[in-house]
Motif scaffolding. Sequence first.
Motif, short mmCIF file in Angstrom:
data_model
loop_
_atom_site.label_atom_id
_atom_site.label_comp_id
_atom_site.label_asym_id
_atom_site.label_seq_id
_atom_site.Cartn_x
_atom_site.Cartn_y
_atom_site.Cartn_z
N ASP A 1 48.88 45.34 30.95
CA ASP A 1 48.38 43.77 30.46
C ASP A 1 48.87 43.30 31.89
N SER A 2 48.85 43.74 33.40
CA SER A 2 48.89 42.63 34.28
C SER A 2 47.25 43.11 34.58
N LYS B 1 44.66 44.20 37.85
CA LYS B 1 44.43 44.99 38.70
C LYS B 1 43.12 44.20 39.27
N LEU C 1 47.84 40.25 39.09
CA LEU C 1 48.69 39.10 38.71
C LEU C 1 49.31 39.95 36.89
N ARG C 2 50.47 39.97 37.55
CA ARG C 2 51.59 40.46 36.11
C ARG C 2 50.96 39.83 34.85
N TYR C 3 50.26 38.96 34.23
CA TYR C 3 50.08 38.32 33.53
C TYR C 3 47.83 38.52 33.51
N ALA C 4 47.38 39.24 33.27
CA ALA C 4 46.44 39.16 33.26
C ALA C 4 45.39 38.53 32.17
N LYS D 1 42.25 45.77 33.53
CA LYS D 1 44.31 44.93 32.51
C LYS D 1 44.40 46.39 32.54
N THR D 2 45.46 46.83 33.03
CA THR D 2 46.10 47.85 33.18
C THR D 2 46.53 47.81 32.19
N ALA E 1 52.96 48.16 38.42
CA ALA E 1 51.83 47.32 37.25
C ALA E 1 52.27 47.17 36.03
#
Length: 154
Positions: free
Chosen positions: A50-51, A53, A73-76, A39-40, A47
């Motif tokens: 909370d996206s 990777k 994914l934009r939203y993890a 999670k970012t 990025a």
Amino acid sequence: MNQTTLKPDAAVNFTLKSTLHMGSVLVFDNAGYAYYWTKTVSPWKTAPRDSAKIYRGILSTKQVHFELVMQGLRYAPGSVVQSMAYNAQNKRLYLVASGSIFSVPTNKLGHLKPGDVGLSNFNGHREFEGLTFSHRDGHGFVLTNRGPELMQFN
């Protein structure tokens, strides 16, 4: 791993770049690629915080190499990264977090469309700790916490 003795045939020690945080769970697909997700925390332009990777790599006794899949994914899912799984029956990766499971097809990584992402958000106070799939029939098993239980689903 030796299937008779359940002891490792070989061990691989490696470190990644100091700027790269490795997830705690590796999964392998049918082609032998290894995957993990994070999670970012430190965002950058493509990025956001909370996206999700996803990293794909190869592990062997001769080399270890991971690359960031250049589409996340934009939203993890969920608030805490818990686990990851691969289902050989449908060739999808499953990103497991507390109360949520997202899935993506491995053959579309880097070229995902919104309809390719499967998601399940659960209402409740249980944490998902792990997910695995039977190689024979693809049935899934979720390990939960706060009321420890192993649940099977089809």
